[in-house]
Design an enzyme around this catalytic site. Sequence first.
Site, PDB file in Angstrom:
ATOM      1  N   ARG A   1       0.822  -1.215   0.000  1.00  0.00           N
ATOM      2  CA  ARG A   1       0.000   0.000   0.000  1.00  0.00           C
ATOM      3  C   ARG A   1       0.856   1.266   0.000  1.00  0.00           C
ATOM      4  O   ARG A   1       0.487   2.271  -0.625  1.00  0.00           O
ATOM      5  CB  ARG A   1      -0.927  -0.027   1.224  1.00  0.00           C
TER       6      ARG A   1
ATOM      7  N   HIS B   1       0.343   4.426  -2.482  1.00  0.00           N
ATOM      8  CA  HIS B   1       0.094   5.791  -1.988  1.00  0.00           C
ATOM      9  C   HIS B   1       1.237   6.743  -2.321  1.00  0.00           C
ATOM     10  O   HIS B   1       1.047   7.950  -2.337  1.00  0.00           O
ATOM     11  CB  HIS B   1      -0.177   5.780  -0.482  1.00  0.00           C
TER      12      HIS B   1
ATOM     13  N   VAL C   1       0.625  10.155  -5.642  1.00  0.00           N
ATOM     14  CA  VAL C   1       0.773  11.553  -5.226  1.00  0.00           C
ATOM     15  C   VAL C   1       2.029  12.133  -5.871  1.00  0.00           C
ATOM     16  O   VAL C   1       3.136  11.892  -5.402  1.00  0.00           O
ATOM     17  CB  VAL C   1       0.844  11.664  -3.685  1.00  0.00           C
TER      18      VAL C   1
ATOM     19  N   ASN D   1      -3.851   8.438   4.802  1.00  0.00           N
ATOM     20  CA  ASN D   1      -2.665   7.861   5.442  1.00  0.00           C
ATOM     21  C   ASN D   1      -2.666   7.951   6.964  1.00  0.00           C
ATOM     22  O   ASN D   1      -2.078   7.109   7.646  1.00  0.00           O
ATOM     23  CB  ASN D   1      -1.394   8.564   4.936  1.00  0.00           C
TER      24      ASN D   1
ATOM     25  N   HIS E   1      -6.224  -5.729  -2.586  1.00  0.00           N
ATOM     26  CA  HIS E   1      -7.017  -5.968  -1.376  1.00  0.00           C
ATOM     27  C   HIS E   1      -7.225  -7.460  -1.110  1.00  0.00           C
ATOM     28  O   HIS E   1      -8.000  -7.823  -0.226  1.00  0.00           O
ATOM     29  CB  HIS E   1      -8.358  -5.238  -1.468  1.00  0.00           C
TER      30      HIS E   1
HETATM   31  C1  HEM Z   1      -9.202   1.516  -5.963  1.00  0.00           C
HETATM   32  C2  HEM Z   1      -9.169   2.384  -4.982  1.00  0.00           C
HETATM   33  C3  HEM Z   1      -8.720   2.042  -3.594  1.00  0.00           C
HETATM   34  C4  HEM Z   1      -9.319   2.452  -2.451  1.00  0.00           C
HETATM   35  C5  HEM Z   1     -10.553   3.315  -2.348  1.00  0.00           C
HETATM   36  C6  HEM Z   1      -8.582   1.882  -1.356  1.00  0.00           C
HETATM   37  C7  HEM Z   1      -8.880   2.083  -0.024  1.00  0.00           C
HETATM   38  C8  HEM Z   1      -8.306   1.399   1.020  1.00  0.00           C
HETATM   39  C9  HEM Z   1      -8.696   1.517   2.403  1.00  0.00           C
HETATM   40  C10 HEM Z   1      -9.787   2.438   2.929  1.00  0.00           C
HETATM   41  C11 HEM Z   1      -7.931   0.667   3.123  1.00  0.00           C
HETATM   42  C12 HEM Z   1      -7.990   0.456   4.633  1.00  0.00           C
HETATM   43  C13 HEM Z   1      -7.094   1.462   5.312  1.00  0.00           C
HETATM   44  C14 HEM Z   1      -7.275   1.496   6.809  1.00  0.00           C
HETATM   45  O1  HEM Z   1      -8.364   1.214   7.294  1.00  0.00           O
HETATM   46  O2  HEM Z   1      -6.311   1.843   7.526  1.00  0.00           O
HETATM   47  C15 HEM Z   1      -7.048   0.012   2.203  1.00  0.00           C
HETATM   48  C16 HEM Z   1      -6.106  -0.922   2.558  1.00  0.00           C
HETATM   49  C17 HEM Z   1      -5.227  -1.508   1.673  1.00  0.00           C
HETATM   50  N1  HEM Z   1      -5.074  -1.167   0.345  1.00  0.00           N
HETATM   51 FE1  HEM Z   1      -6.324  -0.058  -0.761  1.00  0.00          FE
HETATM   52  N2  HEM Z   1      -7.542   1.149  -1.850  1.00  0.00           N
HETATM   53  C18 HEM Z   1      -7.579   1.217  -3.210  1.00  0.00           C
HETATM   54  C19 HEM Z   1      -6.668   0.662  -4.083  1.00  0.00           C
HETATM   55  C20 HEM Z   1      -5.562  -0.071  -3.705  1.00  0.00           C
HETATM   56  C21 HEM Z   1      -4.493  -0.453  -4.586  1.00  0.00           C
HETATM   57  C22 HEM Z   1      -4.400  -0.080  -6.060  1.00  0.00           C
HETATM   58  C23 HEM Z   1      -3.616  -1.176  -3.833  1.00  0.00           C
HETATM   59  C24 HEM Z   1      -2.315  -1.813  -4.239  1.00  0.00           C
HETATM   60  C25 HEM Z   1      -2.045  -2.262  -5.443  1.00  0.00           C
HETATM   61  C26 HEM Z   1      -4.137  -1.234  -2.497  1.00  0.00           C
HETATM   62  C27 HEM Z   1      -3.570  -1.916  -1.442  1.00  0.00           C
HETATM   63  C28 HEM Z   1      -4.077  -1.955  -0.165  1.00  0.00           C
HETATM   64  C29 HEM Z   1      -3.598  -2.859   0.858  1.00  0.00           C
HETATM   65  C30 HEM Z   1      -2.542  -3.936   0.650  1.00  0.00           C
HETATM   66  C31 HEM Z   1      -4.305  -2.565   2.025  1.00  0.00           C
HETATM   67  C32 HEM Z   1      -4.136  -3.213   3.401  1.00  0.00           C
HETATM   68  C33 HEM Z   1      -3.033  -2.467   4.156  1.00  0.00           C
HETATM   69  C34 HEM Z   1      -2.727  -3.006   5.535  1.00  0.00           C
HETATM   70  O3  HEM Z   1      -3.290  -4.018   5.970  1.00  0.00           O
HETATM   71  O4  HEM Z   1      -1.886  -2.372   6.199  1.00  0.00           O
HETATM   72  N3  HEM Z   1      -5.304  -0.523  -2.445  1.00  0.00           N
HETATM   73  N4  HEM Z   1      -7.288   0.486   0.933  1.00  0.00           N
END
Ligand code: HEM
Length: 319
Positions: free
Chosen positions: A63, A67, A71, A95, A195
Amino acid sequence: MASHKRFSVVLYALVYAAFATTAFSSLSSNYYDYSCPNALSTIRSVVEAAVQKEYRMGASLLRLHFHDCFVNGCDGSILLDPSPTIDSEKNARPNFQSARGFEVVDEIKEAVDRACGKPVVSCADILAVAARDSVVALGGPTWDVLLGRRDSTTASREAADASIPAPFFNLSQLISNFKSHGLNEKDLVVLSGGHTIGYARCATFRDHIYSDSNISPHFAEELKYICPREGGDFNLAPLDRTAANFDSAYFKDLVNKKGLLHSDQELFNGGSTDALVKIYKHSTVTFHNDFAESMIKMGNIKPLTGNRGEIRFNCRRVN
Ligand code: HEM
Ligand SMILES: *[C@@H]1O[C@H](CO)[C@@H](O)[C@H](O)[C@H]1NC(C)=O
């Protein structure tokens, strides 16, 4: 005469192809081969140890690269701590109290600078390699990471707020956000497959489980124990039912209306991306291949190259 002309056309095509590769893809997979032959193996060891210790770290590192790239390009800007001149992206809404893995990045940076004998590997490249190694460590695909990004000397909390997609976005907002970064619908769907690993906080999916209709009622009820209407903002739920495996379960969950975030379920809600979700649900191989391809594309977003930017000594501060 005709053959002479054909020759010119071929020659032109060759010269053009050579120009196109150097002009539009200034990154290369062998960038550190001479300046630091052990760079990649050093990064991999630290990532493997960190994921071994806590599998979620793989998700957190993936992630961070996302991120960073969304940006102002993949320039390590997300790693800069607040200072009188830095309005840290760590404090941006997507973040704040959410992005993690910064200590592991510090550890990688120290190890890689020691292995190279000097600071030659950028923090932006460390994020790109750590993302790949994390995906591999959790059973996902591998790819050759393109390298040679340099680090920014600035950061922008405002740009982070404006450029990173939000979990309440609908499909057209997600598509136009990705488009603004040069990414298409296929990139959107397959990269959202990120995800397949990791966790989200209650605050990010509360509205989805209490107010949306395109969610399995049974799934929503289960989540309400983890995520009450009030309080528990930091309680975690897995983003798919196998949060430690880089598999196709994320897409299976979407088809079963078990997407955790509103934005996840938007990808399978009767719109233009339904077909792709079904393809990835049925074929882990296709998911893995396409994910690798789109990660390279994401990693190519506006890198600083040549003499722009710097190679930071410490990923948290400009030199
Ligand atoms: C398409 C739009 C996307 C949205 C709206 C989104 C939103 C989010 C949100 C809200 C979380 C939870 C954060 C938290 O509660 O602290 C999350 C976690 C995560 N996102 Fe996304 N995300 C998107 C795309 C992506 C992409 C493109 C990737 C990587 C290729 C990604 C990888 C991850 C990962 C691996 C997590 C888990 C992180 C952890 O457990 O520490 N996301 N995302
Ligand atoms: C998506 O959200 C935007 C902004 O709120 C809104 O203007 C648009 O009508 C929505 N699109 C759909 C298809 O719901």
